[in-house]
Design an enzyme around this catalytic site. Sequence first.
Site, PDB file in Angstrom:
ATOM      1  N   TYR A 297       0.813  -1.224   0.000  1.00 51.50           N
ATOM      2  CA  TYR A 297       0.000   0.000   0.000  1.00 51.50           C
ATOM      3  C   TYR A 297       0.846   1.275   0.000  1.00 51.50           C
ATOM      4  O   TYR A 297       2.055   1.231   0.173  1.00 51.50           O
ATOM      5  CB  TYR A 297      -1.052   0.010   1.097  1.00 51.50           C
ATOM      6  N   GLU A 298       0.177   2.384  -0.247  1.00 54.77           N
ATOM      7  CA  GLU A 298       0.813   3.705  -0.459  1.00 54.77           C
ATOM      8  C   GLU A 298       1.785   3.691  -1.636  1.00 54.77           C
ATOM      9  O   GLU A 298       2.805   4.368  -1.628  1.00 54.77           O
ATOM     10  CB  GLU A 298       1.528   4.184   0.807  1.00 54.77           C
TER      11      GLU A 298
END
Length: 580
Positions: A438-439
């Site tokens: 994620y990110e």
Amino acid sequence: MTPYTPATQDQLLSIRVNAGIAELAKSERFAAAEPDMVEAIVEGVGQFAAGEFAPLNRVGDLEGAKLENGVVRLPNGFAEAYDQYVEQGWNAIASPAEFGGQGLPFTLACNVLENLGTANMAFNLLPMLSVGAIEAIEHHGSEAQQSRYLPKLVSGEWSGTMNLTEPQAGSDVGALRSTAVPITEGEHAGKYRVRGQKIYITWGDHELAKNIIHLVLARTPDAPEGSRGISLFLVPKYHVHDDASLGPRNDLRPVSLEHKLGIHASPTCVMSYGDNDECIGELVGAENRGLVAMFTMMNNARINVGNQGVQIGERATQQALHYARDRIQSARAGSPDKSPVAILEHPDVRRMLLRMKALTEGARALLYYTAGQVDRGTIGDEAAKARGEILTPMIKAWGTDIGIEIASIGVQVHGGMGFVEETGAAQHYRDARIAPIYEGTNGIQAADLVTRKLGLEDGQALIGLLEDIARDAADEPKLFALAGDCAAIARWMREEASLDDRLAGSVPFTTMCAVAVAGWQMLQQLRAVAAGASPALAETKPVTARFFLDRIVPEASGLKASAIAGSDSLYALPADKLIA
């Protein structure tokens, strides 16, 4: 599961030596970050995390978040712990003073998240996302939005989320389909009706905060295709009156919770907006400039995700050390005494434990060096700002990769007891696995480094960093050689390599650069401790720093061949032959 003991002394060393907190405190902006304040924050949040967040880590994993009749429920104890977090003011450390924050350096906010996340990674995602929402509204929101939303977000009374991903879009944010139609009449005139579905929304719904401020990417009518046509909208769970009091619930809901490998206590929601065509949102910033605003939120969030590698590394290391100390098995090879000993006495187990400890400390040094550069950028140092941008993909990608490696070694130290769930070692491995995804996946981070970041300041932002390392490491031949290899690869990528060749070598190159910077920062710690900087670490730091410099740094040099191998071999097989 072994109780969490805050790594206070190593954190303070990193904050002082790698972030350079004393220098930051000389500025007017960060004058409050005096030594007594810094120590009080680091020690205080460590005690809070150990006392309030850590005891909920195991129950959060076992029971998880649940969606019941449209309401997200957390295990007993989470609400009380979050109330204490808000009451003690930990959410406000680095937020702007005009909205109730303490205005302290980002470095200290990183330390708050490090302690909370080491104690309970899943729970820590709630404040981590709120910090990002505060940044986006602070930098891009109108004065009215700031005055209405920031005080409650800063205090933690309200929480925040970011809503990018959609089922058909994945990492291609430009392919999103959510819409926002202007409202021209009635009580919501000037706002927008938002409609669409978002997936993977961390802490997208819960009852711990009194309101949730969703930052949602969507398209206005006639917006350009792709990422150029994306706008950002502020969509509260409950409508907010001008006096910041809460009104009725907005037209949004959690459709379901994802069933995940780890971080079970973090409700990862599929969110639906505008099922009844009455979801009201406010435009943040200008139309079609949503990605600019959202990436303000994501940039420091990527550093905070890199922080999660440190967090899970510290927790897994502590657990492995305790287990290896208490587990008695076999005599030590070569010893005349044939009595069974604790497994930490066996050479290979000792190697694993030292590797875990050295990698964790190296990632922590890189984390706080990066945070210190971000803080210098905040007070106007443009060179430090550029360096912070260079370092961000390194700490995010390498930090999260070593988090997985350390957690995996932790399972190995436990042996069969690590592979069963009772000891808790497996939880760290499962929790860690999301962080490289994620990110922005770690592949995206590496691509960012070898494309946009490689050209910053006409290439000098990265080359200058590597030259600084080489200059300072003249008496450390392995680190000197790694910095030189990184600089040579960077020049090859800029001057000779095709885009495909750069991308093919981006991941090993990013690892090489990150290890070079982390090794440099460990060298700074080694020198500081030798000069008396931290008597509590006088015995341990020379050992872990030398392990990093003598073993981990040369491993990174071995990635050079992969970094410059080019892309031809990746496409030697046509896709149909690869699948067959």
